[in-house]
Write an enzyme that holds these catalytic residues in place. Sequence first.
Site, mmCIF file in Angstrom:
data_model
loop_
_atom_site.group_PDB
_atom_site.id
_atom_site.type_symbol
_atom_site.label_atom_id
_atom_site.label_comp_id
_atom_site.label_asym_id
_atom_site.label_seq_id
_atom_site.Cartn_x
_atom_site.Cartn_y
_atom_site.Cartn_z
ATOM 1 N N HIS A 1 -56.696 -44.457 36.688
ATOM 2 C CA HIS A 1 -57.752 -44.053 35.745
ATOM 3 C C HIS A 1 -58.948 -44.996 35.837
ATOM 4 C CE1 HIS A 1 -55.423 -40.926 33.997
ATOM 5 N NE2 HIS A 1 -54.620 -41.689 33.269
ATOM 6 N N HIS B 1 -50.498 -46.245 37.102
ATOM 7 C CA HIS B 1 -51.066 -45.024 36.516
ATOM 8 C C HIS B 1 -52.416 -45.328 35.863
ATOM 9 C CE1 HIS B 1 -50.459 -41.086 34.249
ATOM 10 N NE2 HIS B 1 -51.516 -41.626 33.641
ATOM 11 N N GLU B 2 -52.431 -46.368 35.043
ATOM 12 C CA GLU B 2 -53.663 -46.700 34.333
ATOM 13 C C GLU B 2 -54.728 -47.266 35.272
ATOM 14 O OE1 GLU B 2 -53.458 -45.313 31.708
ATOM 15 O OE2 GLU B 2 -51.332 -45.365 31.202
#
Length: 276
Positions: free
Chosen positions: A176, A172-173
């Site tokens: 980003h 997820h990160e």
Amino acid sequence: MSSSSSNSNSSTDATSLNNSPNAETNSVNTSNTSSNPSSAFTRFLHKAQLITGLGVTDAERAKDLEELNLRRCEKMKSELMEKSPLIIFMLKHLRLSGCQVPEKNIFCVPCGSPYSSSGSSSSVAVSSSNTQNQTPVPPLHAGAYLPHPHGAIKLCAGHFFSKQHVESTIAHELVHMFDECRFKVDWTNLRHHACSEIRANNLSGDCRWTRELRRGEGIPGFGSGWTKGHQTCIRRRAITSVAANPACPSLAHAERAVNEVWESCFTDTRPFDEVY
């Protein structure tokens, strides 16, 4: 005569050696070795105290648990960076995009209690001095992407229930990080933030039905189809994360930002060919 003198000197030397300061030191070292706190039995006894709480303080037990969680978190992180196809794929495409991610930039730290309140599993930590009338920021239950100064990922040790949970959080990160590397995201722009949250929740596995069940959300799309449930999860989590951005005035603004970019960002699966 010569032999007697030699024996006498030898006896004297032995007596001197035994009475020397070194002899006392050797005796002390021998004694210390037998009572060394690092001995296996002493370590076992101390660990038993930490488990049972007998003879130790609550602060000592909390510190021991914190250190244990940090070791477990770092171990899972290292294994995933070496063996997880998902993490290796993301790291490769970040590297191809000109953004090398050293292992030290993904680190485990103690965070607040994962049971303190509900909130998003991961988020982007955006700093801002303008915090008046802001939506309360939920605690970070799993991790956060830290854009400044050089891009890093914080993992909350002790907040993971499985290695797969750690994997989806890192993924997820990394989405980003990929978005910022490729598209120069402005995290104070709610539309930019919303788009990256939609993509991160869609591509990381955060909205698997097993994860939703564990969150207490029920089976995604039960009665209305899995696809709709999957999208509901992504939308809900994206709105929660954007609402926690200090630049977001209200939940309504977060919902509007997510709705405005939904169509283009939900179908954007880069660097994947399709949803993982």
